[in-house]
Motif scaffolding. Structure first.
Motif, short mmCIF file in Angstrom:
data_model
loop_
_atom_site.label_atom_id
_atom_site.label_comp_id
_atom_site.label_asym_id
_atom_site.label_seq_id
_atom_site.Cartn_x
_atom_site.Cartn_y
_atom_site.Cartn_z
N LYS A 69 0.85 -1.20 0.00
CA LYS A 69 0.00 0.00 0.00
C LYS A 69 0.88 1.25 0.00
CE LYS A 69 -3.75 -2.28 2.57
NZ LYS A 69 -2.97 -3.47 3.13
N CYS A 70 0.41 2.31 -0.63
CA CYS A 70 1.20 3.54 -0.66
C CYS A 70 0.29 4.75 -0.82
CB CYS A 70 2.21 3.53 -1.81
SG CYS A 70 3.31 4.95 -1.75
N ASN A 71 0.70 5.84 -0.21
CA ASN A 71 -0.07 7.09 -0.27
C ASN A 71 0.35 7.96 -1.45
OD1 ASN A 71 2.44 7.27 0.95
ND2 ASN A 71 1.89 9.14 2.06
N LEU A 72 1.22 7.43 -2.30
CA LEU A 72 1.65 8.16 -3.49
C LEU A 72 1.44 7.27 -4.71
CD1 LEU A 72 5.02 10.11 -2.87
CD2 LEU A 72 2.76 11.03 -3.41
N ASN A 73 1.57 7.86 -5.90
CA ASN A 73 1.42 7.09 -7.13
C ASN A 73 2.46 7.56 -8.14
OD1 ASN A 73 0.50 5.29 -8.97
ND2 ASN A 73 -1.26 6.53 -9.62
N CYS A 74 3.73 7.27 -7.82
CA CYS A 74 4.84 7.80 -8.60
C CYS A 74 4.91 7.15 -9.99
CB CYS A 74 6.16 7.56 -7.87
SG CYS A 74 6.16 8.21 -6.19
N LYS A 75 5.31 7.98 -10.96
CA LYS A 75 5.52 7.44 -12.31
C LYS A 75 6.68 6.45 -12.26
CE LYS A 75 4.04 11.62 -14.85
NZ LYS A 75 4.47 12.91 -14.21
N GLY A 76 6.50 5.31 -12.94
CA GLY A 76 7.59 4.34 -13.03
C GLY A 76 7.87 3.60 -11.74
N CYS A 77 6.88 3.55 -10.82
CA CYS A 77 7.10 2.85 -9.54
C CYS A 77 7.20 1.35 -9.78
CB CYS A 77 5.95 3.12 -8.57
SG CYS A 77 5.98 2.02 -7.14
N TYR A 78 8.34 0.75 -9.41
CA TYR A 78 8.53 -0.69 -9.68
C TYR A 78 7.54 -1.52 -8.87
CZ TYR A 78 10.76 -1.55 -5.17
OH TYR A 78 11.00 -1.69 -3.82
N ASN A 79 7.25 -1.06 -7.64
CA ASN A 79 6.39 -1.89 -6.79
C ASN A 79 4.96 -1.90 -7.30
OD1 ASN A 79 6.58 -3.58 -4.33
ND2 ASN A 79 4.84 -2.30 -3.77
N LYS A 80 4.48 -0.75 -7.77
CA LYS A 80 3.11 -0.72 -8.30
C LYS A 80 3.03 -1.53 -9.59
CE LYS A 80 1.40 3.41 -6.08
NZ LYS A 80 0.13 3.15 -5.38
N ALA A 81 4.14 -1.57 -10.32
CA ALA A 81 4.15 -2.32 -11.58
C ALA A 81 4.18 -3.83 -11.32
CB ALA A 81 5.37 -1.91 -12.41
S1 SF4 Z 1 7.90 4.82 -5.69
FE1 SF4 Z 1 6.02 3.60 -5.48
S2 SF4 Z 1 6.07 2.76 -3.43
FE2 SF4 Z 1 7.53 4.46 -3.50
S3 SF4 Z 1 6.37 6.26 -2.84
FE3 SF4 Z 1 6.21 6.18 -5.05
S4 SF4 Z 1 4.33 5.05 -5.48
FE4 SF4 Z 1 4.90 4.68 -3.36
#
Ligand code: SF4
Length: 355
Positions: A69-81
């Protein structure tokens, strides 16, 4: 390096803490903490050697992604991918049990990752149970409010590592508007409270010049940062292949890290570029293992492959994983990579091992 050494190794963390002691010498209580840490890390290393002697490859470092789970939605996030947040995440007791098993095997350096670790409300309760373990917490920093700050301040064994991408422009581009300015406040607070903290910098082709600008580094050190991770971007998200640093840029990283170590009073780590110092990729138990939020034991956070789960067996049993052993045995498969994680780059081969 001969294959036997490749498969069973006992890489040390002592050097890291000697450097931490060196850069903290002007703060007696912190220096004393790192002195004690060196002693406990040496004890842990002897413990690991004992298990390695019995044929169990116990690495010095465990990377533990305690939530997706994360409170952000970063571009290119490996974990979300790679990973979708699920209801099957390990509960508090299971995480405490896994950390206790790790401690007993001599794993005394825990890198906490995610997702965003601080979204777990039980996180600090878990940490309290293990004052002798070192926790590097890779965090986006946004949840570090005054209450959390006080908690972290009271626990020297917790080292926040704040993720940023460069200046306002670079950080805003990947992490979203407002994040950079919020982090400036968080970093100011950490420094005001004399908390030992670091930063995690994902190196891309686009932000390479910014992150390797001495003024950028000097500014962060001025703000109290004592630990820098330069982590090459791994193109898990399709269409981001051109974010990977160029071969020329990648080749420069070890030299830049060396120069910074001599120039600045801080610790610098270039990953995976500097794994060469230890004979190449440190995954699959050579230097570290990864436990994902569901309890799967994986070779690396960037390589979502596993044949064992810690809900079904002990950590000692899981460390005998056939997949991890095969990866260590075929280290040369991981020598060549176009940047970022070579296991991900060779995922087709890893998948054949699973079959
Ligand atoms: S990189 Fe991914 S896990 Fe890390 S803060 Fe951004 S969205 Fe969250």
């Amino acid at each position: 390096m001969d294959q036997k050494k490749m498969t069973m190794s006992n890489i040390s963390t002592i050097g890291v803490f000697k450097d931490a002691l060196r850069v903290s010498i002007k703060r007696p209580s912190l220096a004393l903490f790192f002195l004690k840490t060196i002693i406990s890390q040496k004890r842990a290393q002897r413990n690991r050697l004992k298990w390695i002697g019995k044929g169990i490859q116990v690495p010095p470092v465990m990377i533990f992604s305690i939530t997706d789970k994360c409170n952000l939605n970063c571009k290119g996030c490996y974990n979300k991918a790679l990973r979708i947040p699920s209801k099957n995440e390990l509960d508090t007791a299971q995480i405490i049990d896994i950390l206790d098993q790790a401690r007993k095997l001599g794993i005394a350096f825990i890198v906490i990752a995610g997702g965003e670790p601080f979204v777990r409300k039980d996180f600090l309760k878990i940490i309290k149970t293990f004052p002798e373990l070192i926790f590097l917490v890779f965090t986006n920093g946004l949840l570090i409010d005054d209450i959390l700050l006080e908690e972290i301040k009271s626990k020297r064994n917790v080292v926040p590592v704040i993720s940023i991408e460069g200046h306002l422009e670079q950080t805003g581009h990947r992490r979203g508007e407002g994040v950079f300015n919020h982090l400036k406040t968080v970093i100011g607070n950490l420094n005001n409270e004399s908390i030992f903290f670091g930063t995690s910098l994902t190196v891309t082709r686009q932000n390479f010049e910014c992150l390797t600008d001495d003024a950028f580094v000097a500014d962060l050190i001025e703000k109290g940062c004592k630990l820098f991770f330069y982590v090459e971007y791994t193109p898990i998200t399709e269409g981001t292949e051109n974010w990977v640093p160029t071969t020329e840029q990648r080749k420069k990283i070890p030299g830049i890290m060396d120069r910074y170590r001599k120039k600045f009073s801080a610790l610098f780590v270039g990953l995976p570029a500097e794994e060469e110092m230890f004979g190449g990729c440190l995954s699959a138990g050579r230097g570290f293992i990864h436990v994902n939020a569901k309890g799967d034991l994986e070779p690396c956070p960037f390589a979502p492959f596993s044949d064992v789960n810690l809900k079904d067996m002990t950590l000692k049993e899981a460390l005998k994983s056939r997949l991890l052993k095969e990866i260590r045995k075929n280290q040369s498969m991981l020598d060549e990579s176009e940047g970022g994680c070579s296991l991900w780059a060779n995922r087709k081969w890893v998948e054949t091992l699973l079959k």
